[in-house]
Design a protein around this motif. Structure first.
Motif, PDB file in Angstrom:
ATOM      1  N   VAL A  34      12.226  16.028  10.043  1.00  0.00           N
ATOM      2  CA  VAL A  34      10.866  15.931  10.659  1.00  0.00           C
ATOM      3  C   VAL A  34      10.334  15.058   9.916  1.00  0.00           C
ATOM      4  N   SER A  35      10.042  13.822  10.001  1.00  0.00           N
ATOM      5  CA  SER A  35       8.990  12.706   8.779  1.00  0.00           C
ATOM      6  C   SER A  35       8.126  11.793   9.364  1.00  0.00           C
ATOM      7  N   ILE A  36       7.050  12.781   8.559  1.00  0.00           N
ATOM      8  CA  ILE A  36       5.759  12.841   9.154  1.00  0.00           C
ATOM      9  C   ILE A  36       4.527  11.892   8.761  1.00  0.00           C
ATOM     10  N   GLY A  37       4.171  11.286   9.740  1.00  0.00           N
ATOM     11  CA  GLY A  37       3.601   9.744   9.377  1.00  0.00           C
ATOM     12  C   GLY A  37       2.087   9.775   9.407  1.00  0.00           C
ATOM     13  N   LEU A  38       1.258   8.863   9.405  1.00  0.00           N
ATOM     14  CA  LEU A  38      -0.352   8.837   8.688  1.00  0.00           C
ATOM     15  C   LEU A  38      -1.269   9.266   9.878  1.00  0.00           C
ATOM     16  N   GLU A  39      -0.561   9.758  11.267  1.00  0.00           N
ATOM     17  CA  GLU A  39      -1.750  10.548  12.032  1.00  0.00           C
ATOM     18  C   GLU A  39      -2.355  10.683  11.589  1.00  0.00           C
ATOM     19  N   PRO A  40      -3.598  10.867  12.484  1.00  0.00           N
ATOM     20  CA  PRO A  40      -4.830  12.145  11.934  1.00  0.00           C
ATOM     21  C   PRO A  40      -3.828  13.491  11.723  1.00  0.00           C
ATOM     22  N   VAL A  41      -4.374  14.419  10.765  1.00  0.00           N
ATOM     23  CA  VAL A  41      -3.695  15.536  10.682  1.00  0.00           C
ATOM     24  C   VAL A  41      -4.382  16.640  11.601  1.00  0.00           C
ATOM     25  N   LYS A  42      -5.082  16.715  12.208  1.00  0.00           N
ATOM     26  CA  LYS A  42      -5.104  17.456  13.610  1.00  0.00           C
ATOM     27  C   LYS A  42      -4.127  17.228  14.857  1.00  0.00           C
ATOM     28  N   ASN A  60       0.613  -0.888   0.051  1.00  0.00           N
ATOM     29  CA  ASN A  60       0.549   0.166  -0.215  1.00  0.00           C
ATOM     30  C   ASN A  60       1.009   0.979   0.504  1.00  0.00           C
ATOM     31  N   PHE A  61       1.876   1.476  -0.463  1.00  0.00           N
ATOM     32  CA  PHE A  61       2.731   2.413  -0.590  1.00  0.00           C
ATOM     33  C   PHE A  61       2.275   3.806  -1.407  1.00  0.00           C
ATOM     34  N   VAL A  62       1.821   4.081  -2.426  1.00  0.00           N
ATOM     35  CA  VAL A  62       1.010   4.544  -2.952  1.00  0.00           C
ATOM     36  C   VAL A  62       0.191   5.135  -2.188  1.00  0.00           C
ATOM     37  N   ARG A  63      -0.681   4.389  -1.625  1.00  0.00           N
ATOM     38  CA  ARG A  63      -2.077   5.302  -0.618  1.00  0.00           C
ATOM     39  C   ARG A  63      -1.566   5.748   0.944  1.00  0.00           C
ATOM     40  N   ARG A  64      -0.259   4.884   1.403  1.00  0.00           N
ATOM     41  CA  ARG A  64       0.356   6.015   2.360  1.00  0.00           C
ATOM     42  C   ARG A  64       1.681   6.816   1.981  1.00  0.00           C
ATOM     43  N   ALA A  65       1.837   6.921   0.886  1.00  0.00           N
ATOM     44  CA  ALA A  65       1.922   7.801   0.314  1.00  0.00           C
ATOM     45  C   ALA A  65       1.468   9.178   0.300  1.00  0.00           C
ATOM     46  N   HIS A  66       0.851   8.833  -0.514  1.00  0.00           N
ATOM     47  CA  HIS A  66      -0.081  10.401  -0.549  1.00  0.00           C
ATOM     48  C   HIS A  66      -1.301  10.641   0.782  1.00  0.00           C
ATOM     49  N   THR A  67      -0.688  10.425   1.067  1.00  0.00           N
ATOM     50  CA  THR A  67      -1.884  10.420   2.582  1.00  0.00           C
ATOM     51  C   THR A  67      -0.820  11.370   3.820  1.00  0.00           C
ATOM     52  N   ILE A  68       0.570  11.204   3.033  1.00  0.00           N
ATOM     53  CA  ILE A  68       2.051  11.455   4.978  1.00  0.00           C
ATOM     54  C   ILE A  68       2.373  13.284   3.339  1.00  0.00           C
ATOM     55  N   GLY A 115       7.076  13.814   2.661  1.00  0.00           N
ATOM     56  CA  GLY A 115       6.837  13.394   3.771  1.00  0.00           C
ATOM     57  C   GLY A 115       8.460  14.148   4.793  1.00  0.00           C
ATOM     58  N   LEU A 116       8.855  14.583   4.169  1.00  0.00           N
ATOM     59  CA  LEU A 116       9.598  14.676   5.740  1.00  0.00           C
ATOM     60  C   LEU A 116      10.684  16.584   4.463  1.00  0.00           C
ATOM     61  N   PHE A 117      10.598  17.069   5.938  1.00  0.00           N
ATOM     62  CA  PHE A 117      11.023  18.445   6.190  1.00  0.00           C
ATOM     63  C   PHE A 117      11.495  18.892   7.139  1.00  0.00           C
ATOM     64  N   SER A 118      12.786  20.205   6.823  1.00  0.00           N
ATOM     65  CA  SER A 118      13.510  20.436   7.885  1.00  0.00           C
ATOM     66  C   SER A 118      13.254  22.387   8.351  1.00  0.00           C
ATOM     67  N   VAL A 119      13.643  22.218   9.990  1.00  0.00           N
ATOM     68  CA  VAL A 119      13.089  23.221  10.222  1.00  0.00           C
ATOM     69  C   VAL A 119      13.961  24.325  10.877  1.00  0.00           C
ATOM     70  N   THR A 120      14.854  25.038  10.765  1.00  0.00           N
ATOM     71  CA  THR A 120      15.443  25.863  11.787  1.00  0.00           C
ATOM     72  C   THR A 120      14.534  27.191  12.333  1.00  0.00           C
ATOM     73  N   PHE A 121      15.480  27.513  13.633  1.00  0.00           N
ATOM     74  CA  PHE A 121      14.497  28.640  14.148  1.00  0.00           C
ATOM     75  C   PHE A 121      15.961  29.363  14.712  1.00  0.00           C
ATOM     76  N   HIS A 122      15.079  30.816  15.109  1.00  0.00           N
ATOM     77  CA  HIS A 122      16.144  31.710  15.783  1.00  0.00           C
ATOM     78  C   HIS A 122      17.635  31.968  16.601  1.00  0.00           C
ATOM     79  N   THR A 123      16.540  30.469  17.060  1.00  0.00           N
ATOM     80  CA  THR A 123      18.147  30.508  18.839  1.00  0.00           C
ATOM     81  C   THR A 123      18.119  29.128  18.520  1.00  0.00           C
TER      82      THR A 123
END
Length: 598
Positions: free
Chosen positions: A569-577, A449-457, A508-516
């Protein structure tokens, strides 16, 4: 989840480990006893699984001399490559290679498991571990599990390669053992996981490994369009057979077949193999690394062959400098191509930049070098990069599997590439299938179910990134293909999704930086999700990437925009809320840390 616990919890072949705080990650890199002593698992190329360590210890007791250790590989070719690498890195003490066959007790008809053992002085441990890490070609924990099931601590076959009867390695159980103790033993031995998988029909039987590998190759080639989750489904039963009705025209480059796809034990072994393929089929020259890559890719290009030219930003502004270099090399030596092969990630890890593949392809055609593209982050549910490449590699460990319980990699040849005939001929002649059969079975099951999971992520990740970008007072940058070199990503984004109802996205991957830096630490520590190495997981997984990957070269990484405080951060299949609430909690902690410092 506590420090050192396997991720996922309780799985005997988990491939990540819990490092829940920023301090834990620093102490891991520094080898602090409080961290090292509690680790039950880890990413397999960096942390040799406990059962592999046990098996190596048993073998070392029998065959190693005092002061020697051993490392276990699946073939003689790989073991010899390890020895050659260690010698190239300056090891001067003796290195021996043994062949070690382990037969199944009471079943002379069963084929032995054959290991190839590199025995070396303890002083050469760093070189041996470097080969294990860079190439990803060591045996898997499931291989070790099968071997331990055939061995006892006081009996083992001789290293001659012949079959030898041995006592079965087992854990003694008491008939009066309470249920909890029995369950613990089952989990430790892997029986619990196996029983669950077989009972609910998710996995094929072990005898179907060849079918599983063929299905995986077809799935990666893009000739299988089913997206199923159970082998009880009639369509999946047909898919696992030779039925030609299950094969459609490739959704990748026209002409791609399963014969152009090669399965390997890890994503890094696919990269190492691609580099070895280039070295074997093309005139000798330096490679090019375009863009800031995952750390071991650069190490491979630097430590094998003539070396590497590094264009660490991977931006359009680097393309003119690259062409200037190529032109100068051609002028200096017009009889030889100025480069061996160019390696790039699409998008890159961790800055999520996408290279200008069209321009790179033009340069490759003009100056006659190969292009190798790592599509792991974009993944072929979202992008198609093969038209621009001679070779595409991917870590199937990541979103293709998602379950964090098996490693795998793939190498795909472009049948329309100008050097395809030579590359395919060499692969046919030299390729070894060293992918452990049971690993293939798990990967096949996970990837249905790779394609289905990729879409949700895709959808979940975009929502979280938009939320973070809406808070610029705290968040410095969000690195995501939607925002980074968007035009180059869109140029390779699939115009028509693999499955019409699941549109493509930005991964499903992003990186984040902060001011400090304090805000980065606070955000990471407060983020309510699993925390450890790896990505592409079915659940959200975060790490302080620069600390884990470049702790001993922080200033060097910073020169290319990879800041010390970067959180990946690698995001998963959890509910978006639920995901947005997690981000809100962590962002509030980052804001508090910033305010406390002012």
């Amino acid at each position: 989840m506590s420090l050192g616990d396997p991720i996922p919890a309780y799985l005997p072949h988990a491939i990540s480990v819990s490092l829940p705080t920023w301090r834990d990650n620093i102490d891991y890199e520094e080898g602090a006893k409080r961290v090292v002593d509690v680790m039950q698992s880890g990413y397999p190329r960096f942390f040799i699984a406990l059962n592999i360590q046990k098996l190596a210890s048993i073998i070392a007791k029998r065959f190693a001399k005092p002061g020697e250790l051993c490392m276990l590989f699946p073939s003689a070719k790989v073991a010899e490559a390890c020895r050659a690498f260690m010698l190239s890195q300056g090891v001067q003490t003796p290195i021996r290679v043994l062949q070690y066959a382990i037969s199944k007790p009471a079943d002379a008809s069963a084929a032995p498991i054959v290991l190839h053992v590199v025995v070396y002085a303890e002083a050469a441990s760093s070189q041996a571990k470097a080969f294990w890490q860079h190439t990803g070609l060591g045996i898997s924990s499931r291989t070790a599990e099968a071997c331990l099931a055939r061995l006892s601590d006081d009996g083992a076959p001789s290293p001659t390669g012949t079959r030898t009867r041995t006592a079965r390695y087992s854990v003694k159980k008491s008939a009066a053992s309470p249920p909890s103790a029995k369950r613990e033993t089952e989990v430790e031995s892997g029986l619990h996981t196996t029983l669950i998988e077989e009972r609910y029909g998710r996995n094929l039987p072990a005898s179907a490994a060849d079918n599983a590998k063929r299905v995986l190759r077809r799935r990666i080639a893009g000739v299988l369009v089913q997206d199923r989750s159970s082998i009880d489904d009639p369509d999946v039963v047909a898919l696992l057979s030779d039925a030609s009705s299950q094969i459609a025209p490739s959704v990748r480059v026209a002409g791609v077949t399963e014969d152009d796809v090669f399965l390997l034990p890890t994503g890094m072994s696919a990269i190492w193999t691609a580099h070895q393929l280039a070295l074997a089929t093309r005139p000798s020259a330096k490679s090019i690394c375009f863009g800031f890559p995952y750390t071991d890719t650069l190490k491979i290009l630097q430590k094998w062959g003539p070396g590497c030219e590094f264009f660490g930003h991977g931006l359009d502004s680097d393309l003119d400098a690259l062409e200037t270099l190529l032109a100068a090399e051609r002028t200096r030596n017009p009889s030889t191509p100025p480069a061996l092969a160019l390696f790039t990630e699409f998008p890159s890890n961790p800055l999520l930049r996408s290279s200008n593949l069209r321009r790179l392809r033009e340069l490759a055609d003009k100056y006659d070098f190969l292009i190798v593209i790592d599509e792991t982050i974009g993944n072929f549910a979202n992008v198609e990069v093969l038209p621009y490449a001679d070779v595409v590699v991917s870590s199937l460990t990541k979103i293709f599997s998602g379950a964090v319980n098996v490693m795998g990699g793939s190498l795909v040849l472009n049948p329309r590439g100008r050097h395809y005939a030579a590359l395919q001929a060499h692969m046919r002649e030299t390729f070894e299938d060293v992918y452990w059969p049971e690993d293939a079975i798990y990967l096949e099951s996970n990837s249905r179910n790779f394609v289905r999971r990729a879409h949700t992520i895709n959808q979940n990740t975009e929502a979280v990134c938009e939320f973070l970008r809406a808070h610029p007072a705290v968040v410095k940058d969000v690195f995501y293909p939607k925002y980074e070199t968007r035009e180059h990503y869109d140029a390779c984004r699939l115009r028509e999704p693999l499955v019409p109802e699941w549109p493509t996205g930005f991964g499903g991957l992003f990186s984040v930086t902060f001011h400090t830096l304090a805000a980065s630490r606070a955000f990471f520590d407060a983020l309510p999700c699993a925390k450890g190495p790896s990505l592409g997981t079915n659940f959200t997984l975060a790490c302080p990437y620069t600390i884990l990957a470049h702790y001993h070269e922080l200033q060097w990484a910073a020169k290319y925009g990879v800041e010390e405080g970067l959180v990946r951060v690698s995001i998963g299949l959890e509910p978006v809320k639920e995901l947005l609430e997690s981000a809100r909690v962590a962002l509030k902690a980052a804001e508090s840390a910033m305010n406390a410092a002012t």
